[in-house]
Design an enzyme around this catalytic site. Structure first.
Site, PDB file in Angstrom:
ATOM      1  N   GLY A  25       0.838  -1.196   0.000  1.00  0.00           N
ATOM      2  CA  GLY A  25       0.000   0.000   0.000  1.00  0.00           C
ATOM      3  C   GLY A  25       0.868   1.240   0.000  1.00  0.00           C
ATOM      4  O   GLY A  25       1.194   1.767   1.068  1.00  0.00           O
ATOM      5  N   LEU A  26       1.235   1.713  -1.194  1.00  0.00           N
ATOM      6  CA  LEU A  26       2.230   2.778  -1.299  1.00  0.00           C
ATOM      7  C   LEU A  26       1.649   4.111  -1.736  1.00  0.00           C
ATOM      8  O   LEU A  26       2.229   4.833  -2.545  1.00  0.00           O
ATOM      9  CB  LEU A  26       3.347   2.353  -2.262  1.00  0.00           C
ATOM     10  CG  LEU A  26       4.180   1.153  -1.796  1.00  0.00           C
ATOM     11  CD1 LEU A  26       5.130   0.714  -2.903  1.00  0.00           C
ATOM     12  CD2 LEU A  26       4.949   1.497  -0.525  1.00  0.00           C
ATOM     13  N   MET A  29       1.072   8.010   2.619  1.00  0.00           N
ATOM     14  CA  MET A  29       1.397   7.551   3.969  1.00  0.00           C
ATOM     15  C   MET A  29       2.234   6.277   3.934  1.00  0.00           C
ATOM     16  O   MET A  29       3.244   6.159   4.641  1.00  0.00           O
ATOM     17  CB  MET A  29       0.117   7.313   4.768  1.00  0.00           C
ATOM     18  CG  MET A  29      -0.512   8.559   5.351  1.00  0.00           C
ATOM     19  SD  MET A  29       0.435   9.276   6.707  1.00  0.00           S
ATOM     20  CE  MET A  29       0.215   8.039   7.988  1.00  0.00           C
ATOM     21  N   ASN A  48       2.658  -2.784  -4.214  1.00  0.00           N
ATOM     22  CA  ASN A  48       1.446  -1.993  -4.402  1.00  0.00           C
ATOM     23  C   ASN A  48       0.594  -2.670  -5.467  1.00  0.00           C
ATOM     24  O   ASN A  48       1.127  -3.267  -6.415  1.00  0.00           O
ATOM     25  CB  ASN A  48       1.783  -0.557  -4.833  1.00  0.00           C
ATOM     26  CG  ASN A  48       0.583   0.368  -4.700  1.00  0.00           C
ATOM     27  OD1 ASN A  48       0.232   0.776  -3.596  1.00  0.00           O
ATOM     28  ND2 ASN A  48      -0.058   0.702  -5.808  1.00  0.00           N
ATOM     29  N   VAL A  90      -3.498   0.544   3.537  1.00  0.00           N
ATOM     30  CA  VAL A  90      -4.531   0.826   2.534  1.00  0.00           C
ATOM     31  C   VAL A  90      -5.724   1.471   3.223  1.00  0.00           C
ATOM     32  O   VAL A  90      -5.786   1.540   4.446  1.00  0.00           O
ATOM     33  CB  VAL A  90      -4.963  -0.468   1.802  1.00  0.00           C
ATOM     34  CG1 VAL A  90      -3.776  -1.089   1.080  1.00  0.00           C
ATOM     35  CG2 VAL A  90      -5.591  -1.461   2.761  1.00  0.00           C
ATOM     36  N   SER A 144       0.185   8.082  14.085  1.00  0.00           N
ATOM     37  CA  SER A 144      -0.257   9.477  14.052  1.00  0.00           C
ATOM     38  C   SER A 144       0.894  10.396  13.682  1.00  0.00           C
ATOM     39  O   SER A 144       2.038  10.175  14.068  1.00  0.00           O
ATOM     40  CB  SER A 144      -0.820   9.899  15.415  1.00  0.00           C
ATOM     41  OG  SER A 144      -1.221  11.260  15.379  1.00  0.00           O
ATOM     42  N   GLY A 145       0.560  11.439  12.947  1.00  0.00           N
ATOM     43  CA  GLY A 145       1.552  12.432  12.556  1.00  0.00           C
ATOM     44  C   GLY A 145       1.427  12.845  11.111  1.00  0.00           C
ATOM     45  O   GLY A 145       2.158  13.708  10.635  1.00  0.00           O
ATOM     46  N   LYS A 198      -5.694   5.140  19.326  1.00  0.00           N
ATOM     47  CA  LYS A 198      -5.557   6.077  18.198  1.00  0.00           C
ATOM     48  C   LYS A 198      -6.884   6.771  17.917  1.00  0.00           C
ATOM     49  O   LYS A 198      -6.924   7.973  17.605  1.00  0.00           O
ATOM     50  CB  LYS A 198      -5.083   5.323  16.952  1.00  0.00           C
ATOM     51  CG  LYS A 198      -5.018   6.172  15.662  1.00  0.00           C
ATOM     52  CD  LYS A 198      -4.119   7.389  15.825  1.00  0.00           C
ATOM     53  CE  LYS A 198      -3.695   7.966  14.475  1.00  0.00           C
ATOM     54  NZ  LYS A 198      -4.802   8.371  13.596  1.00  0.00           N
ATOM     55  N   HIS A 201      -7.277   9.423  20.475  1.00  0.00           N
ATOM     56  CA  HIS A 201      -6.338  10.489  20.106  1.00  0.00           C
ATOM     57  C   HIS A 201      -6.973  11.422  19.085  1.00  0.00           C
ATOM     58  O   HIS A 201      -6.937  12.651  19.215  1.00  0.00           O
ATOM     59  CB  HIS A 201      -5.054   9.883  19.525  1.00  0.00           C
ATOM     60  CG  HIS A 201      -4.190  10.853  18.774  1.00  0.00           C
ATOM     61  ND1 HIS A 201      -4.475  11.273  17.491  1.00  0.00           N
ATOM     62  CD2 HIS A 201      -3.056  11.509  19.134  1.00  0.00           C
ATOM     63  CE1 HIS A 201      -3.558  12.142  17.090  1.00  0.00           C
ATOM     64  NE2 HIS A 201      -2.681  12.291  18.066  1.00  0.00           N
ATOM     65  N   ASN A 202      -7.579  10.839  18.054  1.00  0.00           N
ATOM     66  CA  ASN A 202      -8.207  11.665  17.021  1.00  0.00           C
ATOM     67  C   ASN A 202      -9.407  12.422  17.556  1.00  0.00           C
ATOM     68  O   ASN A 202      -9.675  13.550  17.126  1.00  0.00           O
ATOM     69  CB  ASN A 202      -8.612  10.786  15.839  1.00  0.00           C
ATOM     70  CG  ASN A 202      -7.422  10.365  14.998  1.00  0.00           C
ATOM     71  OD1 ASN A 202      -6.289  10.361  15.463  1.00  0.00           O
ATOM     72  ND2 ASN A 202      -7.676   9.982  13.765  1.00  0.00           N
ATOM     73  N   GLU A 205      -8.093  15.311  19.263  1.00  0.00           N
ATOM     74  CA  GLU A 205      -7.656  16.227  18.208  1.00  0.00           C
ATOM     75  C   GLU A 205      -8.835  17.077  17.705  1.00  0.00           C
ATOM     76  O   GLU A 205      -8.691  18.286  17.475  1.00  0.00           O
ATOM     77  CB  GLU A 205      -7.049  15.419  17.063  1.00  0.00           C
ATOM     78  CG  GLU A 205      -6.593  16.205  15.860  1.00  0.00           C
ATOM     79  CD  GLU A 205      -6.153  15.282  14.741  1.00  0.00           C
ATOM     80  OE1 GLU A 205      -6.596  15.486  13.597  1.00  0.00           O
ATOM     81  OE2 GLU A 205      -5.380  14.341  15.020  1.00  0.00           O
ATOM     82  N   ARG A 303     -18.545  20.279  13.467  1.00  0.00           N
ATOM     83  CA  ARG A 303     -18.157  20.000  12.080  1.00  0.00           C
ATOM     84  C   ARG A 303     -19.387  19.627  11.256  1.00  0.00           C
ATOM     85  O   ARG A 303     -19.528  20.061  10.100  1.00  0.00           O
ATOM     86  CB  ARG A 303     -17.136  18.862  12.039  1.00  0.00           C
ATOM     87  CG  ARG A 303     -15.787  19.216  12.608  1.00  0.00           C
ATOM     88  CD  ARG A 303     -14.731  18.226  12.162  1.00  0.00           C
ATOM     89  NE  ARG A 303     -13.468  18.431  12.844  1.00  0.00           N
ATOM     90  CZ  ARG A 303     -12.329  17.837  12.517  1.00  0.00           C
ATOM     91  NH1 ARG A 303     -12.304  16.996  11.500  1.00  0.00           N
ATOM     92  NH2 ARG A 303     -11.218  18.067  13.190  1.00  0.00           N
TER      93      ARG A 303
END
Length: 493
Positions: A25-26, A29, A48, A90, A144-145, A198, A201-202, A205, A303
């Protein structure tokens, strides 16, 4: 370096696999994560579905490390040392299941499949059980990042078994962001813990960004400051306790001028915030767990509201397009200071609620999650990296079974010192018609938490009245019901 001149290594027929790890999965990210791994001295097999994407990546970045390119999944799997570690990068959902379906027949007992996408933790639990039947380890891992973090050092939240982490952990720790010589990567818990942490975390965020947006709106609407002037305010805030990646980024965005129009960039961007689902998942999970995460929920709903263009247009035809509130004359420096304190207090609430949710989720699923460790690996690499995460780590180190972050000395002092300003800001917003759902709900949560007696007593009485749902009393043990349609006598249920 690459094994083949065209950037593709035909591993078919080779007797010895030499890649330490593989990644399929390229997209951006996945490509950046693969490059990060190669840069840190690991030989990585890459694949990929569309071979041209892999070829292009190797042609452009193949000199950054040792890559083994493979056109087919069969060649890709054969290139990886056993027990194999395969990272899947992916799109979450059916795409992930499709890749797993193709991989499983090619793998052997003890191999490890690692989903590094933004998957729902419930899907991770399901996939883990399914792959266990084939003798495989499935590891849900939160990364994350963003694109930059994936390349230069993300924050990594790994789930799955201890055995899988023994093989996977050293690689992931080597590519993660580093703080004081410690990697921002950890085995946060078993099962779906990695993706659950995670997800929260979001959610945090979402709250962080909404609080920042409300601060900007207040400074612009109440004080009339320009985006460039507000950028200077955020730059100053970033030098104190509010220092964080998002505060710094806000200053950069507000200072940016649109090249095409010469207007502040923020004024040419449509005011309809999108979302990919993790905030919504966080709120849904909190409802299931019975954990009030009001700041995160209101940020998510804000949102949604921003995207209801038809309703907003219809409302503007009926009501004034400007806030129908009174004009207030506020001292600039005084109000800026008040908004700063309100932002910090609300931020503390959002993080406290998020960590409450992680604790409850861990309890519900039997995960051994170290909350202090979670805060530690969020100190760098991730979107919500901030100075005060170190304070959270210290709080849980001092009191691992902490009931709520709001009662620790540091955070309690910060809230007490800011609560008057917090109330002032929320009241000013209400008077001037500036919507502050995250500020207001966070303050309401704080007031509800510290209140000796809540009106929930009346709610319980009403529930018993219309549905015989019973209630407990403050003066004796037991569960009771009043015969509301009868003689109003009380019975023990």
């Amino acid at each position: 370096m690459n094994d083949a001149a065209d950037g593709i290594d035909d591993t078919q027929g080779e007797s010895t696999a030499r890649a330490t790890i593989g990644l399929t999965g390229l997209a951006v990210m996945g490509s950046n994560l693969a490059r990060n791994i190669a840069r840190h001295g690991h030989t990585i097999a890459v694949h990929n579905r569309t071979t041209s994407r892999m070829t292009a990546m190797l042609e452009e970045h193949g000199d950054e490390g040792d890559f083994v390119g493979a056109e087919s999944l069969e060649d890709f799997v054969a290139a990886i040392e056993k027990p194999r570690v395969v990272l899947v990068m992916v799109k979450a959902g059916p795409g992930t299941d499709a890749v797993i379906d193709d991989l499983v027949p090619l793998l052997e007992d003890g191999d490890i499949v690692v989903d590094c996408g933004n998957a729902h933790y419930a899907d991770t639990l399901r996939r883990e059980e399914r792959l266990k039947e084939h003798g495989l380890h499935f590891v849900g891992t939160g990364v994350s990042g963003g694109e930059v973090g994936a390349l230069n050092g993300p924050s990594i939240m790994v789930g799955g078994t201890d055995q899988a982490y023994e093989r996977l952990g050293p690689i992931m720790e080597s590519i993660a962001a580093q703080v004081d010589g410690e990697p921002c990567c950890a085995h946060v818990g078993e099962g779906g813990a990695g993706h659950f942490v995670k997800m929260v975390h979001n959610g945090i965020e979402y709250a962080d960004m909404q609080l920042i947006a409300e601060s900007y709106d207040l400074l612009r609407s109440v004080l009339g400051l320009s985006p460039a002037e507000i950028a200077d305010v955020f730059k100053q805030w970033n030098e104190g306790e509010l220092e964080s990646f998002l505060i710094q980024m806000t200053a950069d965005v507000l200072r940016h001028t649109d090249a095409a129009t010469g207007q502040p960039f923020v004024d040419v961007v449509q005011d309809a915030a999108e979302q990919k689902g993790t905030g919504r998942w966080t709120v849904q999970s909190a409802l299931d767990l019975g954990v009030p995460i009001t700041g995160i929920a209101e940020a998510t709903f804000a949102r949604s509201l921003s995207g209801h263009a038809d309703q907003r247009a219809a409302a503007r035809e009926v009501y004034s397009t400007s806030p129908e509130g009174e004009r207030v004359d506020r001292d600039r420096d005084e109000f800026v200071d008040a908004v700063q304190k309100a932002l910090y207090a609300s931020k503390i609430v959002a993080y406290a609620q998020g960590f409450d949710q992680i604790a409850k989720g861990a309890e519900e699923h039997g995960w051994d999650v170290d909350l202090g460790q979670v805060a530690k690996i969020w100190r760098d690499g991730c979107i919500i990296r901030a100075r005060f995460l170190g304070r959270i780590t210290e709080a849980y180190a001092a009191e691992p079974d902490l009931t709520t972050l709001l009662t620790t000395e540091y955070f309690a002092t910060a809230v007490k010192e800011g609560v008057d300003a917090w109330r002032d800001v929320v009241a000013t917003a209400a008077r001037t018609g500036v919507p502050t759902p995250a500020f207001s709900s966070s303050l309401a949560y704080f007031d509800g938490l510290r209140r000796e007696r809540l009106p929930a007593a009346l709610i319980q009485a009403l529930r018993d009245n219309f549905g015989a749902h019973t209630y407990q009393r403050v003066d004796r043990e037991g569960t009771f019901h009043t015969l509301w349609a009868g003689d109003l006598s009380e019975t023990e249920a």
